[in-house]
Write an enzyme that holds these catalytic residues in place. Structure first.
Site, PDB file in Angstrom:
ATOM      1  N   GLY A   1      88.016  -9.817  61.313  1.00  0.00           N
ATOM      2  CA  GLY A   1      86.609 -10.162  61.095  1.00  0.00           C
ATOM      3  C   GLY A   1      85.941  -9.144  60.184  1.00  0.00           C
ATOM      4  O   GLY A   1      86.614  -8.367  59.500  1.00  0.00           O
ATOM      5  N   PHE A   2      84.624  -9.114  60.215  1.00  0.00           N
ATOM      6  CA  PHE A   2      83.883  -8.186  59.358  1.00  0.00           C
ATOM      7  C   PHE A   2      84.293  -6.738  59.628  1.00  0.00           C
ATOM      8  O   PHE A   2      84.530  -5.961  58.710  1.00  0.00           O
ATOM      9  CB  PHE A   2      82.384  -8.344  59.575  1.00  0.00           C
ATOM     10  CG  PHE A   2      81.829  -9.604  58.978  1.00  0.00           C
ATOM     11  CD1 PHE A   2      81.758  -9.778  57.605  1.00  0.00           C
ATOM     12  CD2 PHE A   2      81.371 -10.636  59.796  1.00  0.00           C
ATOM     13  CE1 PHE A   2      81.246 -10.936  57.050  1.00  0.00           C
ATOM     14  CE2 PHE A   2      80.856 -11.800  59.246  1.00  0.00           C
ATOM     15  CZ  PHE A   2      80.796 -11.951  57.877  1.00  0.00           C
ATOM     16  N   GLY A   3      84.411  -6.387  60.917  1.00  0.00           N
ATOM     17  CA  GLY A   3      84.732  -5.010  61.267  1.00  0.00           C
ATOM     18  C   GLY A   3      86.130  -4.612  60.832  1.00  0.00           C
ATOM     19  O   GLY A   3      86.327  -3.597  60.171  1.00  0.00           O
TER      20      GLY A   3
ATOM     21  N   VAL B   1      97.661 -10.133  69.808  1.00  0.00           N
ATOM     22  CA  VAL B   1      97.903  -8.955  70.637  1.00  0.00           C
ATOM     23  C   VAL B   1      97.528  -9.281  72.078  1.00  0.00           C
ATOM     24  O   VAL B   1      96.426  -9.764  72.348  1.00  0.00           O
ATOM     25  CB  VAL B   1      97.083  -7.748  70.140  1.00  0.00           C
ATOM     26  CG1 VAL B   1      97.213  -6.581  71.103  1.00  0.00           C
ATOM     27  CG2 VAL B   1      97.521  -7.347  68.744  1.00  0.00           C
TER      28      VAL B   1
ATOM     29  N   GLU C   1      70.253 -22.911  64.585  1.00  0.00           N
ATOM     30  CA  GLU C   1      70.852 -23.442  63.349  1.00  0.00           C
ATOM     31  C   GLU C   1      71.409 -24.844  63.577  1.00  0.00           C
ATOM     32  O   GLU C   1      71.145 -25.768  62.804  1.00  0.00           O
ATOM     33  CB  GLU C   1      72.000 -22.526  62.882  1.00  0.00           C
ATOM     34  CG  GLU C   1      71.549 -21.201  62.307  1.00  0.00           C
ATOM     35  CD  GLU C   1      72.685 -20.178  62.256  1.00  0.00           C
ATOM     36  OE1 GLU C   1      73.773 -20.462  62.810  1.00  0.00           O
ATOM     37  OE2 GLU C   1      72.474 -19.102  61.667  1.00  0.00           O
TER      38      GLU C   1
ATOM     39  N   ASP D   1      81.405  -6.788  67.543  1.00  0.00           N
ATOM     40  CA  ASP D   1      80.817  -7.446  68.712  1.00  0.00           C
ATOM     41  C   ASP D   1      81.471  -6.999  70.009  1.00  0.00           C
ATOM     42  O   ASP D   1      80.856  -7.051  71.079  1.00  0.00           O
ATOM     43  CB  ASP D   1      80.966  -8.970  68.590  1.00  0.00           C
ATOM     44  CG  ASP D   1      80.140  -9.535  67.439  1.00  0.00           C
ATOM     45  OD1 ASP D   1      79.527  -8.720  66.715  1.00  0.00           O
ATOM     46  OD2 ASP D   1      80.110 -10.767  67.271  1.00  0.00           O
TER      47      ASP D   1
ATOM     48  N   ALA E   1      76.976  -8.993  61.850  1.00  0.00           N
ATOM     49  CA  ALA E   1      77.937  -8.615  60.812  1.00  0.00           C
ATOM     50  C   ALA E   1      77.730  -7.185  60.334  1.00  0.00           C
ATOM     51  O   ALA E   1      78.674  -6.398  60.256  1.00  0.00           O
ATOM     52  CB  ALA E   1      77.833  -9.586  59.640  1.00  0.00           C
ATOM     53  N   GLN E   2      76.477  -6.808  60.047  1.00  0.00           N
ATOM     54  CA  GLN E   2      76.271  -5.462  59.494  1.00  0.00           C
ATOM     55  C   GLN E   2      76.683  -4.385  60.491  1.00  0.00           C
ATOM     56  O   GLN E   2      77.216  -3.336  60.101  1.00  0.00           O
ATOM     57  CB  GLN E   2      74.826  -5.283  59.053  1.00  0.00           C
ATOM     58  CG  GLN E   2      73.793  -5.621  60.109  1.00  0.00           C
ATOM     59  CD  GLN E   2      72.360  -5.423  59.595  1.00  0.00           C
ATOM     60  OE1 GLN E   2      72.105  -4.557  58.760  1.00  0.00           O
ATOM     61  NE2 GLN E   2      71.445  -6.228  60.100  1.00  0.00           N
TER      62      GLN E   2
END
Lengths: 444, 444
Positions: free
Chosen positions: A30-32, A96, A186, A315, A330-331
């Site tokens: 993901g983003f991280g 994993v 949304e 997260d 995300a940030q």
């Protein structure tokens, strides 16, 4: 605290031996995870990134796939391609299931050894113990989820079109979204828009714009993370789009024909879930202390207390900065990934680890056509302006350039034409699908 | 013959009664069905178009979805949208299982009455009695098929990357395509291109360009429908793209690790099928005479002999013109649909039915990057020129304007970058997919 943290670090993190390169394993693309891998690009380490999927998913636009606005591939890129330029990173498709002292274990039994581990497997939706609800009310986390939601929403109109029984028809034209967080808002806004705009002229015996979209939220406002005035603005914008917002409403039960709440029954054949998340089970596998949502409580370097060579970011991490919990956005994940890389670098150089500082660049939640709310810096935005800002920022952050163009194009296109580009009802492949009526009834 | 045909027509086709409008039912939303519906747009008839899918599929580009070049939505449009402007047409999602004298019966038991019926349900792949092969070697007819093929091809590289056993790795990097017709040639060429170009730099422990793509054809040449010199040119172009072409080779058996042929065993974990088609079962339901492939032998007005108010068009029809059988291609279906509409118009006006004339506008088969063969008018085309022509024509014919732009863009993009836009491995949705390792092994 900082001191002790550093001592612990120096004590138990093995210094790189000349014999082989230092091994960093990152779990989650993901983003991280991507940010961590990219940040380590020029360091003398061998990085292995493991993910169950071959693609990185741009979560913030996933609701657009679920509502036929975008194609899966527009918001997903192969992890391999994103990391192509990182010669010291190899990507591995696998799940994993266990974390040992110095190795992770995959579902197929393979062991992959690490010197440093970064866990970034995020969260999934939570049904608060009612796992049987998942079948009846899918959530929105993966491409598969999005396609299933798209299938159910589009199919509902098809079934309503061919149904003679007026009660049943209404049930099929009622859509309930449970949970008034960003995703719920949304989804509700987008479904209302499809019904009133994209499909309005396509049916003969029903009027799609007679569809009802009901957003159910347990709290006294939507978008709880925002200030009351922005939340109130969001509610008004939702209602302008035709969404019925029911606050202080808790779901007691879900069945195939509707939802039971403390404020009475809502008949609806399509129910979508965005009411809660729980951390990926891998959090527990770190052996660390978990918060109520199953997130891993990490130290100020984002490491697991007592396991300084294991970082948890994004997260999945319960990190605190300035007395506040770092939000699961995300940030936060990107900053966490870069920070974990910096700590690994510090360990290898024998320097003290930096302390994680979260910089909030602002928050925006989109609601629908020309509708959004948010804060950038100190400025509160509403309506068209917020919506514009939302799109610009998200398109800018979309990982690969091609997607940016396609998304920008698709978006401009539907803005001008009110149409949606991806109104496909497809079902799971199985031999003979081409002659099965697999797509003609909802799979329940 | 024409005379008698007309008499029969006049005798048994009911003249429209003033009480209600004349009812035309069209089964199948492919090229033929859509053409028929559109052609009847201004006639005093009520048209119902029935399809199992909500979308019209642009078959000629389906191989691009199967090979990660295009998104499903790029080549599929909701049938409703395509027929939005036809006020007298209503679209119905459902599967026709029976054809009675004056009504069709859907899987859910509903009866839909007709005065004229147009059957255009096409063909599906045939395993020549070995239906168990379908699971091992999927064919390419539907979006689901394409996504499954894409999943298997991309997954093969992922599994090869993580496999230590060299034999197994090679098996995963071998791809067999059975059948050297247009689809087989397209698939083989595209897979070779992915391996040598799109993915070449993305893996660490395998070299994707070491993958072998083997095209197996029973006859003594590929593209049997073309002249020997074009077929030979196609073979040479395939080999230039890195495809091994095995002619005069018949498949005796398929298992999970390869294919047995009269010329020996080929080890391969991924086998794709494009060796044969058989008509949709609905052909038999017309009660008409069928040819060997199960196609309905129609009269020179494309009607079922003895049932003048039932037309069969497109791939499902065995129609003859100028002593030759009309080929099962898009232009044949479109011309058939327009013709059926003209006949219905003639019946209503009490005029004689026109005789079906097939106009061959030319044929093109694409092979891969800058590679194709074909005939336009009397001109034979090869290589880059043929390929250009192929793309131009297909983009021109793509049904909706938006798709045209997106496809043109995607195509130009991959031409310039050698990349493919849709490299997603997704699997069937089921609750909990987000934590299942559903995507990490092929579903076999």
């Amino acid at each position: 605290m900082t001191e002790t943290a550093i001592d612990a670090t120096m004590a138990s993190v093995p210094q790189p031996r000349r014999s082989r390169r230092h091994r960093v394993v990152i779990v989650g693309g993901g983003f991280g995870g991507l940010a961590a891998a990219k940040a380590l690009r020029d360091d003398p380490v061998d990085v292995t990134l493991i993910d169950r999927r071959n693609h990185h998913l741009f979560q913030p636009l996933l609701y657009q796939v679920a509502t036929a606005g975008l194609n899966p591939a527009d918001i997903a890129t192969p992890i391999r391609s994103s990391l192509r330029k990182c010669a010291n990173v190899s990507v591995r498709l696998g799940e994993v299931v266990r974390i040992d002292d110095r190795a992770v274990v995959l579902a197929d039994g393979t062991q992959i050894e690490f010197d440093h581990l970064v866990v970034a497997t995020g969260v999934r939706h939570s049904y608060f113990g009612h796992d049987d609800w998942e079948q009846l009310a899918p959530g929105l986390k993966s491409i598969e989820d999005a396609l299933e939601i798209r299938r159910r929403v589009l199919l509902a109109f098809e079934i309503a079109e061919r149904t003679d029984d007026p009660t049943e028809r209404d049930e099929h034209l009622n859509f309930v979204v449970v949970g008034g967080g960003p995703t719920g808002v949304e989804l509700a806004g987008a479904i209302a828009e499809i019904a009133t705009r994209a499909m309005s002229r396509d049916f003969r015996s029903i009027d799609p714009s007679s569809a009802r979209v009901i957003l159910v939220e347990g709290a006294d406002r939507v978008l709880g993370a925002y200030t009351p005035d922005l939340a109130e603005s969001a509610r008004r914008q939702l209602e302008r789009l035709g969404v019925e917002v029911r606050l202080d409403t808790l779901v007691d039960g879900i069945d195939e024909r509707g939802v039971d709440t403390n404020n009475g029954r809502i008949d609806a054949r399509t129910v979508l879930w965005s009411a809660g998340v729980q951390a990926s089970p891998l959090g527990a596998a770190t052996g660390a202390e978990l918060d109520r949502a199953g997130r891993v409580v990490v130290d100020e370097a984002l490491a697991v207390p007592g396991r300084p060579n294991v970082f948890v970011i994004g997260d999945l991490a319960h990190a605190r900065w300035g007395g506040e919990q770092v939000p699961g956005v995300a940030q936060g994940a990107i900053q966490g990934g870069t920070h974990a890389a910096a700590c690994i670098r510090a360990d290898l150089a024998g320097r003290a680890r930096p302390v994680f500082r979260y910089t909030n660049k602002g928050e925006l939640a989109t609601i629908g056509r020309s509708s959004a709310v948010g804060v950038i810096g100190k400025v509160k935005l509403r309506g068209w302006l917020a919506w514009m800002a939302w799109w610009m920022i998200h398109i800018l952050f979309l990982i690969n350039f091609r997607s940016r163009l396609v998304v920008l194009f698709s978006w401009a296109w539907s803005y001008v034409t009110f149409q949606r580009g991806s109104r496909l009802i497809t079902s799971a492949w199985r031999p003979g699908t081409d002659r099965a009526s697999g797509t003609s009834e909802p799979s329940r």
